[in-house]
Design a protein around this motif. Structure first.
Motif, PDB file in Angstrom:
ATOM      1  N   THR A  15       5.180  12.954 -12.800  1.00 39.33           N
ATOM      2  CA  THR A  15       5.848  12.806 -14.102  1.00 39.33           C
ATOM      3  C   THR A  15       4.853  12.822 -15.256  1.00 39.33           C
ATOM      4  OG1 THR A  15       5.757  10.375 -13.997  1.00 39.33           O
ATOM      5  CG2 THR A  15       7.730  11.428 -13.092  1.00 39.33           C
ATOM      6  N   GLY A  16       3.605  13.166 -14.961  1.00 38.29           N
ATOM      7  CA  GLY A  16       2.596  13.251 -16.009  1.00 38.29           C
ATOM      8  C   GLY A  16       2.375  11.918 -16.708  1.00 38.29           C
ATOM      9  N   GLY A  17       2.599  10.826 -15.962  1.00 39.68           N
ATOM     10  CA  GLY A  17       2.341   9.504 -16.528  1.00 39.68           C
ATOM     11  C   GLY A  17       3.501   8.915 -17.325  1.00 39.68           C
ATOM     12  N   ALA A  18       4.677   9.561 -17.297  1.00 34.48           N
ATOM     13  CA  ALA A  18       5.856   8.928 -17.932  1.00 34.48           C
ATOM     14  C   ALA A  18       6.186   7.659 -17.156  1.00 34.48           C
ATOM     15  CB  ALA A  18       7.049   9.882 -17.923  1.00 34.48           C
ATOM     16  N   LEU A  19       6.009   7.735 -15.836  1.00 37.91           N
ATOM     17  CA  LEU A  19       6.017   6.524 -15.011  1.00 37.91           C
ATOM     18  C   LEU A  19       4.555   6.129 -14.883  1.00 37.91           C
ATOM     19  CD1 LEU A  19       7.914   4.733 -13.105  1.00 37.91           C
ATOM     20  CD2 LEU A  19       6.921   6.051 -11.242  1.00 37.91           C
ATOM     21  N   ASP A  20       4.268   4.866 -15.166  1.00 39.39           N
ATOM     22  CA  ASP A  20       2.886   4.402 -15.013  1.00 39.39           C
ATOM     23  C   ASP A  20       2.892   2.972 -14.503  1.00 39.39           C
ATOM     24  OD1 ASP A  20       0.199   3.417 -15.392  1.00 39.39           O
ATOM     25  OD2 ASP A  20      -0.134   5.226 -16.586  1.00 39.39           O
ATOM     26  N   VAL A  21       2.362   2.796 -13.299  1.00 42.06           N
ATOM     27  CA  VAL A  21       2.409   1.485 -12.638  1.00 42.06           C
ATOM     28  C   VAL A  21       1.428   0.479 -13.241  1.00 42.06           C
ATOM     29  CG1 VAL A  21       3.294   2.278 -10.413  1.00 42.06           C
ATOM     30  CG2 VAL A  21       0.822   2.320 -10.846  1.00 42.06           C
ATOM     31  N   THR A  22       0.674   0.899 -14.270  1.00 43.30           N
ATOM     32  CA  THR A  22      -0.263  -0.052 -14.884  1.00 43.30           C
ATOM     33  C   THR A  22       0.220  -0.546 -16.255  1.00 43.30           C
ATOM     34  OG1 THR A  22      -1.587   1.704 -15.902  1.00 43.30           O
ATOM     35  CG2 THR A  22      -2.230   1.006 -13.684  1.00 43.30           C
ATOM     36  N   ALA A  23       1.530  -0.521 -16.462  1.00 42.71           N
ATOM     37  CA  ALA A  23       2.076  -0.908 -17.774  1.00 42.71           C
ATOM     38  C   ALA A  23       2.167  -2.434 -17.954  1.00 42.71           C
ATOM     39  CB  ALA A  23       3.461  -0.273 -17.970  1.00 42.71           C
ATOM     40  N   TYR A  24       1.758  -3.204 -16.933  1.00 44.07           N
ATOM     41  CA  TYR A  24       2.050  -4.649 -16.966  1.00 44.07           C
ATOM     42  C   TYR A  24       1.519  -5.400 -18.196  1.00 44.07           C
ATOM     43  CZ  TYR A  24       3.314  -9.192 -15.033  1.00 44.07           C
ATOM     44  OH  TYR A  24       3.871 -10.426 -14.821  1.00 44.07           O
ATOM     45  N   PRO A  25       0.261  -5.164 -18.639  1.00 47.80           N
ATOM     46  CA  PRO A  25      -0.196  -5.888 -19.833  1.00 47.80           C
ATOM     47  C   PRO A  25       0.743  -5.668 -21.034  1.00 47.80           C
ATOM     48  CG  PRO A  25      -2.056  -4.853 -18.735  1.00 47.80           C
ATOM     49  CD  PRO A  25      -0.815  -4.328 -18.070  1.00 47.80           C
ATOM     50  N   ALA A  26       1.255  -4.457 -21.176  1.00 45.30           N
ATOM     51  CA  ALA A  26       2.165  -4.176 -22.286  1.00 45.30           C
ATOM     52  C   ALA A  26       3.522  -4.852 -22.073  1.00 45.30           C
ATOM     53  CB  ALA A  26       2.345  -2.665 -22.446  1.00 45.30           C
ATOM     54  N   GLY A  68       0.826  -1.202   0.000  1.00 44.05           N
ATOM     55  CA  GLY A  68       0.000   0.000   0.000  1.00 44.05           C
ATOM     56  C   GLY A  68       0.862   1.254   0.000  1.00 44.05           C
ATOM     57  N   ASP A  69       1.904   1.224   0.812  1.00 42.62           N
ATOM     58  CA  ASP A  69       2.796   2.370   0.941  1.00 42.62           C
ATOM     59  C   ASP A  69       3.545   2.642  -0.368  1.00 42.62           C
ATOM     60  OD1 ASP A  69       4.265   4.378   2.149  1.00 42.62           O
ATOM     61  OD2 ASP A  69       5.809   2.994   2.873  1.00 42.62           O
ATOM     62  N   LEU A  70       4.142   1.578  -0.931  1.00 45.97           N
ATOM     63  CA  LEU A  70       4.880   1.747  -2.192  1.00 45.97           C
ATOM     64  C   LEU A  70       3.941   2.219  -3.293  1.00 45.97           C
ATOM     65  CD1 LEU A  70       7.067   1.505  -4.329  1.00 45.97           C
ATOM     66  CD2 LEU A  70       6.790  -0.973  -4.296  1.00 45.97           C
ATOM     67  N   LEU A  71       2.772   1.600  -3.373  1.00 44.23           N
ATOM     68  CA  LEU A  71       1.839   1.966  -4.438  1.00 44.23           C
ATOM     69  C   LEU A  71       1.444   3.441  -4.316  1.00 44.23           C
ATOM     70  CD1 LEU A  71       0.307   1.016  -6.890  1.00 44.23           C
ATOM     71  CD2 LEU A  71      -1.493   0.160  -5.389  1.00 44.23           C
ATOM     72  N   SER A  72       1.158   3.893  -3.094  1.00 43.28           N
ATOM     73  CA  SER A  72       0.787   5.305  -2.922  1.00 43.28           C
ATOM     74  C   SER A  72       1.932   6.222  -3.357  1.00 43.28           C
ATOM     75  CB  SER A  72       0.473   5.628  -1.464  1.00 43.28           C
ATOM     76  OG  SER A  72      -0.471   4.738  -0.984  1.00 43.28           O
ATOM     77  N   GLN A  73       3.146   5.878  -2.931  1.00 42.07           N
ATOM     78  CA  GLN A  73       4.291   6.740  -3.286  1.00 42.07           C
ATOM     79  C   GLN A  73       4.576   6.684  -4.791  1.00 42.07           C
ATOM     80  OE1 GLN A  73       7.650   7.206  -0.655  1.00 42.07           O
ATOM     81  NE2 GLN A  73       6.863   5.581   0.629  1.00 42.07           N
ATOM     82  N   ALA A  74       4.444   5.492  -5.376  1.00 40.79           N
ATOM     83  CA  ALA A  74       4.698   5.353  -6.811  1.00 40.79           C
ATOM     84  C   ALA A  74       3.636   6.123  -7.603  1.00 40.79           C
ATOM     85  CB  ALA A  74       4.711   3.881  -7.206  1.00 40.79           C
ATOM     86  N   GLU A 122      -4.206   1.910 -24.454  1.00 35.43           N
ATOM     87  CA  GLU A 122      -5.495   2.318 -23.885  1.00 35.43           C
ATOM     88  C   GLU A 122      -5.649   1.846 -22.438  1.00 35.43           C
ATOM     89  OE1 GLU A 122      -8.524   3.906 -24.924  1.00 35.43           O
ATOM     90  OE2 GLU A 122      -6.913   4.842 -26.097  1.00 35.43           O
ATOM     91  N   LYS A 123      -5.074   0.680 -22.163  1.00 36.95           N
ATOM     92  CA  LYS A 123      -5.239   0.068 -20.828  1.00 36.95           C
ATOM     93  C   LYS A 123      -4.251   0.615 -19.798  1.00 36.95           C
ATOM     94  CE  LYS A 123      -6.277  -4.571 -22.300  1.00 36.95           C
ATOM     95  NZ  LYS A 123      -5.702  -5.899 -22.201  1.00 36.95           N
ATOM     96  N   ILE A 124      -3.307   1.421 -20.229  1.00 39.63           N
ATOM     97  CA  ILE A 124      -2.325   1.964 -19.275  1.00 39.63           C
ATOM     98  C   ILE A 124      -2.849   3.296 -18.747  1.00 39.63           C
ATOM     99  CG2 ILE A 124       0.076   2.679 -18.937  1.00 39.63           C
ATOM    100  CD1 ILE A 124       0.868   0.938 -21.285  1.00 39.63           C
ATOM    101  N   ASP A 125      -3.197   3.341 -17.472  1.00 38.03           N
ATOM    102  CA  ASP A 125      -3.739   4.580 -16.903  1.00 38.03           C
ATOM    103  C   ASP A 125      -3.686   4.533 -15.375  1.00 38.03           C
ATOM    104  OD1 ASP A 125      -5.037   6.849 -16.189  1.00 38.03           O
ATOM    105  OD2 ASP A 125      -7.024   6.200 -16.878  1.00 38.03           O
ATOM    106  N   TYR A 126      -2.616   5.066 -14.851  1.00 36.50           N
ATOM    107  CA  TYR A 126      -2.432   5.001 -13.387  1.00 36.50           C
ATOM    108  C   TYR A 126      -3.552   5.719 -12.627  1.00 36.50           C
ATOM    109  CZ  TYR A 126      -0.980   9.839 -13.441  1.00 36.50           C
ATOM    110  OH  TYR A 126      -0.989  11.190 -13.588  1.00 36.50           O
ATOM    111  N   VAL A 174      -6.306   3.697  -4.172  1.00 35.49           N
ATOM    112  CA  VAL A 174      -5.711   3.167  -2.937  1.00 35.49           C
ATOM    113  C   VAL A 174      -6.348   3.893  -1.759  1.00 35.49           C
ATOM    114  CG1 VAL A 174      -3.569   2.677  -1.686  1.00 35.49           C
ATOM    115  CG2 VAL A 174      -3.516   2.936  -4.158  1.00 35.49           C
ATOM    116  N   GLU A 175      -6.988   3.144  -0.881  1.00 37.74           N
ATOM    117  CA  GLU A 175      -7.550   3.744   0.341  1.00 37.74           C
ATOM    118  C   GLU A 175      -7.031   2.935   1.505  1.00 37.74           C
ATOM    119  OE1 GLU A 175     -11.536   3.486  -0.929  1.00 37.74           O
ATOM    120  OE2 GLU A 175     -11.717   5.641  -1.297  1.00 37.74           O
ATOM    121  N   GLY A 176      -6.138   3.522   2.285  1.00 41.10           N
ATOM    122  CA  GLY A 176      -5.456   2.738   3.319  1.00 41.10           C
ATOM    123  C   GLY A 176      -4.706   1.612   2.617  1.00 41.10           C
ATOM    124  N   ASN A 177      -5.015   0.378   3.015  1.00 39.63           N
ATOM    125  CA  ASN A 177      -4.355  -0.748   2.349  1.00 39.63           C
ATOM    126  C   ASN A 177      -5.297  -1.489   1.400  1.00 39.63           C
ATOM    127  OD1 ASN A 177      -1.870  -0.289   3.483  1.00 39.63           O
ATOM    128  ND2 ASN A 177      -2.277  -1.574   5.277  1.00 39.63           N
TER     129      ASN A 177
END
Ligand code: AMP
Ligand code: MG
Length: 348
Positions: free
Chosen positions: A112-123, A99-105, A147-151, A156-159
Motif C-alpha cells: 500500500t506504499g505506506g498508507a498502512l503503517d504499523v509504526t503509527a503508535y506514537p502518533a 512474528g507472523d502477523l507482523l511479517s504479513q502486515a 518523521e517517526k512513522i516508517d514501517y 523481522v527475522e524469524g521471530n
C-alpha cells in the motif's frame, strides 16, 4: 424376496436416509457466545449437530482471542508488542503469532506504499486515542511524529523483531483480521462448517454458508447514522470496514478520527467516510480497509486494479454520501432497505 421388491426397498432406504440427512441439516442448532477482546465486543454463532462440542469450540475461541490480545496489544504491559516498543532498538524475541502477523502486515504496508503503517503508535498516542484523553497536537509536533512513522525501519527475522529507538508498533489496524483468520481456521478444524464470527465492525469472518445453504447477509453501516446502507452476502469469505465514525472526537467543531495518514500523523482526510473490503482473508480485509481509507477513492480504485493477487473487492462511501463498489461484487452486493434509490457507481 423378488429382485424388484428388493430394489424398491433399497430405494426406499436410500431415500429415507437422504431425508434424515436433510432433516439433520435443518435441525443444526446455533450455539452463540460473546466476549470482549481487543477493545471490542465480539459475537460468534456456530451451527452444529452437537451443541456440547460446539460450546467447547466457543470456549477455545475465547481462550485463543485472549492469548492473541495478550501478545498483540500495544497497551498491554507485557505483550510482545509492548516489549518491542520498550526495547530501545534492541532485538526482541516475540511469539510465533506476533512474528507472523507482523511479517504479513509489513507486506501490506509495502503493497500500500505506506498508507498502512504499523509504526503509527506514537502518533495514535499523541492524539489521545489510546487513553481517551484526546488532544489536537500542534503542527510542529505532528511533523516530528510523522518523521517517526516508517514501517521500512522494522526488521523481522524469524521471530526476532528489531525496531529503532523512539519508534513504536501498533498492530491495531490488522490484528482483528489476523484473529478472524485464526478463529475461522479453528472452527473448521473442529468440523464446524457453518459459523459467523463477528469480531466487531472491522472484521467479520464467515465459515461456510448458513445451514440452509444460503449466504450470510451482513449490513454495512451508514457512517452518517445507525442504519445500514448496503448488504453484502458472504460464504466462506471475510469482510472488514474502516470508517471515521468508528472512533473519533470533536473539538472546535472539527471531527478527528482514529485513522491517521502516516504522511502527516493527522487523521486521514481523503474524502472517504467508510471503506469495506471483502476477501477470503480477514487479515487482508482489516489491513486494506484501513489503508484504502487513507488512500481515498481514486488511489484505492487504482490499487484494486493493480493488485489482483490480493484477491479483494471493496465498497466505498464518500463524505458526501456517494456509493462506489468494485465490479467483483456484482452478485453479493445490494442496497439496503431505505437506500434502494441511491446510485451506485461500479469501479471496473
Ligand atoms: P482499523 O480500525 O482497522 O481501521 O484500524 C485503525 C487503528 O489502527 C487505529 O485505532 C490505530 O490504532 C491504528 N492506525 C491508525 N492509522 C493507521 C495507519 N495509517 N496504519 C496503520 N495503523 C493505523
Ligand atoms: Mg483495519
Amino acid at each position: 424376496m423378488k429382485k424388484r421388491t428388493r430394489r424398491a426397498l433399497l430405494a426406499l432406504a436410500v431415500g429415507a436416509s437422504l431425508l434424515t440427512g436433510c432433516q439433520r441439516a435443518k435441525t443444526l442448532e446455533p450455539v452463540e457466545g460473546a466476549t470482549f477482546a481487543m477493545d471490542t465486543v465480539m459475537q460468534f454463532t456456530l451451527y452444529s449437530e452437537d451443541p456440547d462440542s460446539a460450546q467447547e469450540v466457543l470456549t477455545a475461541l475465547t481462550g485463543l482471542l485472549w492469548d492473541l490480545d495478550r501478545a498483540l496489544s500495544a497497551t498491554g504491559g507485557d505483550s510482545d508488542v509492548s516489549q518491542v516498543n520498550r526495547s530501545e532498538g534492541r532485538p526482541v524475541e516475540v511469539g510465533a503469532w506476533t512474528g507472523d502477523l507482523l511479517s504479513q502486515a509489513l507486506a501490506l504496508c509495502g503493497a500500500t506504499g505506506g498508507a498502512l503503517d504499523v509504526t503509527a503508535y506514537p502518533a495514535v498516542k499523541a492524539w489521545g486515542f489510546t487513553t481517551g484523553e484526546h488532544r489536537v497536537p500542534p503542527a510542529a509536533e505532528l511533523a516530528e511524529l510523522a518523521e517517526k512513522i516508517d514501517y521500512t525501519a522494522v526488521k523481522v527475522e524469524g521471530n526476532t523483531v528489531t525496531l529503532p529507538a523512539g519508534m513504536e508498533l501498533d498492530l491495531g489496524a490488522a490484528a482483528k483480521g489476523y484473529a478472524g483468520d485464526l478463529l475461522a481456521q479453528k472452527v473448521r478444524e473442529n468440523g464446524i462448517s457453518s459459523a459467523l464470527l463477528d469480531l466487531g465492525q472491522s472484521t467479520i469472518a464467515a465459515v461456510g454458508a448458513k445451514p440452509d445453504g444460503s449466504p450470510w447477509r451482513i449490513g454495512v453501516r451508514d457512517p452518517d447514522g445507525y442504519t445500514y446502507f448496503a448488504v453484502i452476502e458472504l460464504a466462506d469469505m471475510a469482510m472488514g470496514t474502516s470508517g471515521g465514525y468508528q472512533r473519533y472526537f470533536e473539538q472546535g467543531g472539527v471531527t478527528y478520527w482514529h485513522i491517521l495518514d502516516p504522511g502527516t500523523a493527522a487523521p486521514a482526510r481523503s474524502g472517504l467516510a467508510s471503506v469495506t473490503v471483502v476477501s477470503p482473508s480477514a487479515l487482508v480485509c482489516d489491513g486494506l480497509s484501513t489503508a484504502l481509507f487513507v488512500m481515498g477513492l481514486e488511489e484505492s480504485a487504482r490499487f484494486w486494479r493493480d493488485h489482483p493477487e490480493l484477491d479483494f473487492e471493496a465498497v466505498f462511501m464518500t463524505e458526501d454520501g456517494s456509493i462506489y463498489r468494485t465490479a467483483g461484487l456484482a452478485e453479493s452486493f445490494s442496497l439496503a432497505g431505505g437506500y434502494e434509490d441511491r446510485e451506485v457507481t461500479v469501479l471496473e
